[in-house]
Design a protein around this motif. Sequence first.
Motif, PDB file in Angstrom:
ATOM      1  N   PHE A 138      73.515  16.007  77.820  1.00  0.00           N
ATOM      2  CA  PHE A 138      74.082  15.923  76.513  1.00  0.00           C
ATOM      3  C   PHE A 138      74.492  16.836  75.408  1.00  0.00           C
ATOM      4  O   PHE A 138      73.556  17.792  75.377  1.00  0.00           O
ATOM      5  N   MET A 139      75.743  16.709  74.932  1.00  0.00           N
ATOM      6  CA  MET A 139      76.313  17.773  73.994  1.00  0.00           C
ATOM      7  C   MET A 139      76.900  17.016  72.638  1.00  0.00           C
ATOM      8  O   MET A 139      77.129  15.825  72.689  1.00  0.00           O
ATOM      9  N   MET A 140      76.665  17.742  71.623  1.00  0.00           N
ATOM     10  CA  MET A 140      77.136  17.442  70.366  1.00  0.00           C
ATOM     11  C   MET A 140      78.359  18.174  69.898  1.00  0.00           C
ATOM     12  O   MET A 140      78.161  19.306  69.908  1.00  0.00           O
ATOM     13  N   LEU A 141      79.377  17.600  69.902  1.00  0.00           N
ATOM     14  CA  LEU A 141      80.487  18.397  69.208  1.00  0.00           C
ATOM     15  C   LEU A 141      80.603  18.254  67.940  1.00  0.00           C
ATOM     16  O   LEU A 141      80.670  17.451  67.194  1.00  0.00           O
ATOM     17  N   ASN A 142      80.747  19.447  67.302  1.00  0.00           N
ATOM     18  CA  ASN A 142      80.559  19.867  65.865  1.00  0.00           C
ATOM     19  C   ASN A 142      81.626  19.481  65.205  1.00  0.00           C
ATOM     20  O   ASN A 142      82.399  20.296  64.688  1.00  0.00           O
ATOM     21  N   LEU A 143      82.181  18.177  64.954  1.00  0.00           N
ATOM     22  CA  LEU A 143      83.213  17.960  64.035  1.00  0.00           C
ATOM     23  C   LEU A 143      83.285  18.263  62.689  1.00  0.00           C
ATOM     24  O   LEU A 143      84.006  18.864  61.891  1.00  0.00           O
ATOM     25  N   TYR A 144      81.928  18.382  61.931  1.00  0.00           N
ATOM     26  CA  TYR A 144      81.409  18.657  60.888  1.00  0.00           C
ATOM     27  C   TYR A 144      82.045  20.254  60.463  1.00  0.00           C
ATOM     28  O   TYR A 144      83.077  20.334  59.655  1.00  0.00           O
ATOM     29  N   GLU A 145      81.510  21.159  61.123  1.00  0.00           N
ATOM     30  CA  GLU A 145      82.071  22.534  61.232  1.00  0.00           C
ATOM     31  C   GLU A 145      83.258  22.861  61.307  1.00  0.00           C
ATOM     32  O   GLU A 145      84.028  23.608  60.464  1.00  0.00           O
ATOM     33  N   SER A 146      83.888  21.897  62.304  1.00  0.00           N
ATOM     34  CA  SER A 146      85.350  22.275  62.850  1.00  0.00           C
ATOM     35  C   SER A 146      86.321  21.862  61.628  1.00  0.00           C
ATOM     36  O   SER A 146      87.145  22.591  61.423  1.00  0.00           O
ATOM     37  N   PHE A 147      86.013  20.713  61.207  1.00  0.00           N
ATOM     38  CA  PHE A 147      86.806  20.230  60.003  1.00  0.00           C
ATOM     39  C   PHE A 147      86.835  21.160  58.860  1.00  0.00           C
ATOM     40  O   PHE A 147      87.789  21.425  58.190  1.00  0.00           O
ATOM     41  N   LEU A 148      85.586  21.362  58.486  1.00  0.00           N
ATOM     42  CA  LEU A 148      85.512  22.522  57.325  1.00  0.00           C
ATOM     43  C   LEU A 148      86.011  23.705  57.271  1.00  0.00           C
ATOM     44  O   LEU A 148      86.627  24.326  56.589  1.00  0.00           O
ATOM     45  N   SER A 149      86.159  24.106  58.807  1.00  0.00           N
ATOM     46  CA  SER A 149      86.517  25.264  58.880  1.00  0.00           C
ATOM     47  C   SER A 149      88.160  25.488  58.752  1.00  0.00           C
ATOM     48  O   SER A 149      88.605  26.389  58.259  1.00  0.00           O
ATOM     49  N   VAL A 150      88.790  24.436  59.211  1.00  0.00           N
ATOM     50  CA  VAL A 150      90.277  24.169  59.116  1.00  0.00           C
ATOM     51  C   VAL A 150      90.646  23.940  57.631  1.00  0.00           C
ATOM     52  O   VAL A 150      91.473  24.406  57.319  1.00  0.00           O
ATOM     53  N   LEU A 151      89.754  22.959  57.024  1.00  0.00           N
ATOM     54  CA  LEU A 151      90.029  22.844  55.478  1.00  0.00           C
ATOM     55  C   LEU A 151      90.054  23.948  54.647  1.00  0.00           C
ATOM     56  O   LEU A 151      90.793  24.153  53.887  1.00  0.00           O
ATOM     57  N   ASN A 152      88.764  24.743  54.928  1.00  0.00           N
ATOM     58  CA  ASN A 152      88.618  25.898  54.042  1.00  0.00           C
ATOM     59  C   ASN A 152      89.838  26.939  54.357  1.00  0.00           C
ATOM     60  O   ASN A 152      90.234  27.628  53.350  1.00  0.00           O
ATOM     61  N   GLU A 153      90.362  27.071  55.521  1.00  0.00           N
ATOM     62  CA  GLU A 153      91.262  27.978  55.815  1.00  0.00           C
ATOM     63  C   GLU A 153      92.481  27.563  55.145  1.00  0.00           C
ATOM     64  O   GLU A 153      93.282  28.427  54.655  1.00  0.00           O
ATOM     65  N   SER A 154      92.928  26.373  55.064  1.00  0.00           N
ATOM     66  CA  SER A 154      93.954  25.720  54.706  1.00  0.00           C
ATOM     67  C   SER A 154      93.938  25.802  52.916  1.00  0.00           C
ATOM     68  O   SER A 154      95.282  26.061  52.351  1.00  0.00           O
ATOM     69  N   LYS A 155      93.083  25.752  52.641  1.00  0.00           N
ATOM     70  CA  LYS A 155      92.740  26.217  50.878  1.00  0.00           C
ATOM     71  C   LYS A 155      93.143  27.414  50.762  1.00  0.00           C
ATOM     72  O   LYS A 155      93.708  27.745  49.348  1.00  0.00           O
ATOM     73  N   LYS A 156      92.990  28.708  51.414  1.00  0.00           N
ATOM     74  CA  LYS A 156      92.982  29.906  51.252  1.00  0.00           C
ATOM     75  C   LYS A 156      94.791  30.046  51.232  1.00  0.00           C
ATOM     76  O   LYS A 156      95.251  30.916  50.643  1.00  0.00           O
TER      77      LYS A 156
END
Length: 358
Positions: free
Chosen positions: A265-283
């Motif tokens: 069983f694995m958990m794909l971390n959409l939370y961190e992945s989304f935030l990483s992309v969104l924070n990068e686009s803010k810059k």
Amino acid sequence: MASHHKFLRSLFSLFLILLLSGQWIMQLEARHHSRHPKVSLKKLFVFGDSYADTGNIRRGLSKVWKEPYGTTFPGKPAGRFSDGRVLTDYIARYLRVKSPLPYGMLKEQPHHVKYGVNFAFGGTGVFNTLVPGPNMSSQIEQFESLINNNILNKCDLANSVALVSVAGNDYSNFVATNGSINGISSLVGLVVNQTALNIELIHKLGVKKIAVTSLPPLGCVPEITVSSSYRACNDTYNMLVSIHNSYLLDAVGKLNGERKKNLSFMMLNLYESFLSVLNESKKQKSNRMKNTYKPCCTGVSNEYSCGSMDDKKVKKYRVCKYPKASFFWDTVHPTQAGWHAVYNRLRNTSDLRQLHHH
């Protein structure tokens, strides 16, 4: 005699060249296989909601079968909640299989399940969030029926992977029903416990590797950020998401037990992945994705949404000029460019790499 020696020398030289070239080819092949390990994966089975649905939701139930959905891929509406590819398509690409056919398009014939089956259905929750429509338990029942009818066999299952998408419909349904977020924390334990039971059942049915998504940062979707004119995420919603994800991580850990390697069983971390992309686009530095929280496709007013038309078939929506420059397609779902950026983050995580180890 001299010509005989010359012939032997030529033969020996040819033999040496063939020998060395053979070794070189073997080395090349060895290097190729070390970079791309041979995967015995046969099928991908997908359960969940609109983040993973590739055409199960019926045409009469959703605007995703109408323009402008699907304009980037496949070039026309195809039942995906985006302008193009969604999470399922990228996970399939990573596993080197084609995106599996939606369950609703199967004729229950073995060749239709060559790459697996997608049971995900837009709007689905862990519990009942759609009327009519399946919840996640009924999707698993559909999967079980294919096994019982011998459409799928044990070999198919043993060499397969399941993707389970949980994007928060149980929580949005709670807010829609109750008018506010108050009291929603009591639902978190129930949703996580049922999710754990679901992925355990998929495993018991024979699938050896199961990846379940964490909740994305729901406080950052345009449906919520519109209240701040698309300027900021809502911390209250994201706090709820963090609690859910923490509980889910614990549940997945318990299902894996003492195993440290070759996890089931694995958990794909959409939370961190989304935030990483969104924070990068803010810059907005060396990044073409300029629109962070604002959706590419919007209704012309509050009473309309992406894909809306009036009684005279007049479009009541606007689409941005460059979908590639937007993370969100509509008020909830990423663009193909958004999903691709999220996938690029996930691709570097150990959890996604675990799906390759059978």
